[in-house]
Design an enzyme around this catalytic site. Structure first.
Site, PDB file in Angstrom:
ATOM      1  N   ARG A   1       0.840  -1.206   0.000  1.00 14.77           N
ATOM      2  CA  ARG A   1       0.000   0.000   0.000  1.00 14.77           C
ATOM      3  C   ARG A   1       0.878   1.261   0.000  1.00 14.77           C
ATOM      4  NH1 ARG A   1      -0.776   4.831   2.260  1.00 14.77           N
ATOM      5  NH2 ARG A   1      -0.109   3.911   4.219  1.00 14.77           N
ATOM      6  N   ASP A   2       1.517   1.540   1.126  1.00 13.59           N
ATOM      7  CA  ASP A   2       2.305   2.777   1.206  1.00 13.59           C
ATOM      8  C   ASP A   2       3.446   2.746   0.200  1.00 13.59           C
ATOM      9  OD1 ASP A   2       2.847   5.277   2.154  1.00 13.59           O
ATOM     10  OD2 ASP A   2       3.374   4.677   4.182  1.00 13.59           O
TER      11      ASP A   2
ATOM     12  N   HIS B   1       5.064   4.243  12.561  1.00 12.65           N
ATOM     13  CA  HIS B   1       5.155   4.288  11.100  1.00 12.65           C
ATOM     14  C   HIS B   1       6.132   5.410  10.747  1.00 12.65           C
ATOM     15  CE1 HIS B   1       3.170   4.031   7.010  1.00 12.65           C
ATOM     16  NE2 HIS B   1       3.691   5.240   6.933  1.00 12.65           N
TER      17      HIS B   1
ATOM     18  N   ASN C   1       9.141   4.447   3.178  1.00 14.68           N
ATOM     19  CA  ASN C   1       9.075   3.946   4.550  1.00 14.68           C
ATOM     20  C   ASN C   1      10.456   3.452   4.966  1.00 14.68           C
ATOM     21  OD1 ASN C   1       6.287   2.982   3.140  1.00 14.68           O
ATOM     22  ND2 ASN C   1       5.965   3.597   5.247  1.00 14.68           N
TER      23      ASN C   1
ATOM     24  N   CYS D   1       4.277   9.509  -0.285  1.00 15.15           N
ATOM     25  CA  CYS D   1       2.870   9.903  -0.184  1.00 15.15           C
ATOM     26  C   CYS D   1       2.574  10.853  -1.322  1.00 15.15           C
ATOM     27  CB  CYS D   1       2.589  10.574   1.160  1.00 15.15           C
ATOM     28  SG  CYS D   1       0.926  11.273   1.255  1.00 15.15           S
TER      29      CYS D   1
ATOM     30  N   HIS E   1       8.967   7.213   8.024  1.00 13.50           N
ATOM     31  CA  HIS E   1       9.562   7.370   6.694  1.00 13.50           C
ATOM     32  C   HIS E   1      10.996   7.836   6.882  1.00 13.50           C
ATOM     33  CE1 HIS E   1       6.144   6.888   3.823  1.00 13.50           C
ATOM     34  NE2 HIS E   1       5.496   6.938   4.975  1.00 13.50           N
TER      35      HIS E   1
HETATM   36 ZN    ZN Z   1       3.452   6.384   5.189  1.00 12.64          ZN
END
Ligand code: ZN
Length: 302
Positions: free
Chosen positions: A14-15, A213, A255, A246, A215
Site C-alpha cells: 500500500r504505502d 510508522h 518507509n 505519499c 519514513h
Molecule cells: Zn506512510
C-alpha cells in the site's frame, strides 16, 4: 509475542506502491504479497480504499484482495479514509469471501495536510474516525487507527505533541485495536519519538497497543524505530526495500525498509519472525521488476 520480540506490519503493497508512477498489475501485487508472507510477514497493509481518481495505483484494491491466499495466520489490513472506505472493506467479505481482516483508519494531525490528503480538518477527522471505528466494530470488522503527520507537517511545520495526544485520547475512547503515530514526511528525530510515544504510552496505560510508522526521508527513520522500541512500541510498519512515499506530501520518500528494521532488531536480540535473507531475495526480485534499485541499506550491503 515474547518480551523481546516485535511484530512487523509490511506496508509495501500500500504505502510502498501508491507512489509508484507506473501501475503495477494486480497479479504482480498478489505475487508480491505472497512473497512477503513467505518471508514471514503476518500483518500486511494490502490496499487502500481511496478514490481511484486520487490514487490510481490503488484502483484495483478489490481485485488484489480477492486474489490473496486465505490463511488463518495472516492479517490483511485495508486503509480506510472515510466511512465509504469501511463499507468497501466490509464488501470484500460479502458472500463468505475471506476479504479484509482489519480496517486501518487514518486521520491527520494538521488542518492543512488533512484537507489536502483527505479533505478533512483535524476536528472533521476526529468525528469521521470515531464514527468509522464504531461502525467497523459494530459490523464485526477489527479496526485500528493511525494519526498521520504526528511529527511534523509539510505545510504547517511543527505539530504540537498536545495536538497529537488530544487526538489520541479521542480515538482511545472508541477502543481501537491499536493506535499508531506516523511520521508521514520523515521529519521526526529520536528524542521527539521517545517523548511522544512515552506520553502516548502513559495515556493508553497498556490498554491499547501502540504502533509506529516512519519514513526515512532525512535518514532518521531507523533511529526513530529504535527510539520507539525503547518507548514501549512493539509493532512496526516497514516496507520491502524502503519503497514508498505519499502522493499528497511533497518530497516525502519511502518507509523504513523491512530489511533494515529486521537486521537492526535481530542483531539486537529481538525476535521478528522474519527471514532476512528471504526479504533480501524478495527485494532483488521486485527491484528487477521495477527496473531500479530499492533504497534499503541492508539489501545494498548484502
Ligand atoms: Zn506512510
Amino acid at each position: 509475542m515474547t518480551r523481546n520480540s516485535i511484530e512487523l506490519v509490511e506496508v509495501g503493497p500500500r504505502d510502498g506502491l501508491q507512489n509508484e508512477p507506473d501501475i503495477v498489475p494486480s497479479a504482480d501485487k498478489i505475487a508480491l504479497i505472497e512473497r512477503m508472507i513467505g518471508y514471514g510477514a503476518r500483518r500486511l497493509e494490502v490496499a487502500s480504499f481511496v478514490h481511484p481518481g486520487r490514487v490510481p495505483q490503488m484502483a484495483d484494491a478489490e481485485d488484489v484482495i480477492a486474489g490473496l491466499p486465505d490463511r488463518d495466520d495472516v492479517t490483511y489490513i485495508g486503509l480506510t479514509l472515510n466511512k465509504r472506505g469501511v463499507l468497501r472493506a466490509l464488501a470484500t467479505r460479502d458472500n463468505g469471501k475471506r476479504g479484509i481482516d482489519q480496517a486501518g483508519c487514518v486521520l491527520v494531525a494538521s488542518d492543512t495536510f488533512g484537507q489536502k490528503n483527505q479533505g478533512q480538518t483535524i476536528a472533521e477527522g476526529i468525528a469521521e474516525n470515531r464514527a468509522m471505528l464504531r461502525f467497523a466494530k459494530a459490523e464485526g470488522l477489527s479496526a485500528q487507527v493511525t494519526i498521520s503527520a504526528a511529527f511534523g507537517c509539510p505545510f504547517e511545520g511543527e505539530v504540537k505533541p498536545d495536538t497529537v495526544l488530544a487526538i489520541a485520547e479521542e480515538m482511545a475512547a472508541e477502543d481501537p485495536a491499536e493506535i499508531a503515530l506516523a511520521d508521514t514526511i520523515g521529519v521526526g528525530v529520536p528524542a521527539q519519538v521517545e517523548e511522544l510515544f512515552g506520553r502516548l504510552g502513559e495515556l493508553l496505560g497498556g490498554r491499547i497497543p501502540m504502533r509506529c510508522h516512519f519514513h526515512d526521508t532525512r535518514g532518521t527513520g531507523i533511529a526513530n524505530a529504535w527510539a520507539a522500541y525503547g518507548a514501549g512500541v512493539r509493532t512496526f510498519d516497514a516496507s520491502l526495500g524502503g519503497l514508498g512515499g505519499c502522493p499528497f506530501a511533497p518530497k516525502a520518500t519511502g518507509n523504513i525498509a523491512t530489511e533494515d528494521l529486521i537486521y537492526m532488531m535481530e542483531r539486537s536480540g529481538i525476535e521478528t519472525g522474519v527471514d532476512l535473507e528471504a526479504v533480501i531475495a524478495a527485494n532483488r526480485g521486485f527491484a528487477a521488476k521495477l527496473g531500479r534499485e530499492l533504497p534499503s541499506r541492508v539489501a545494498r550491503a548484502a
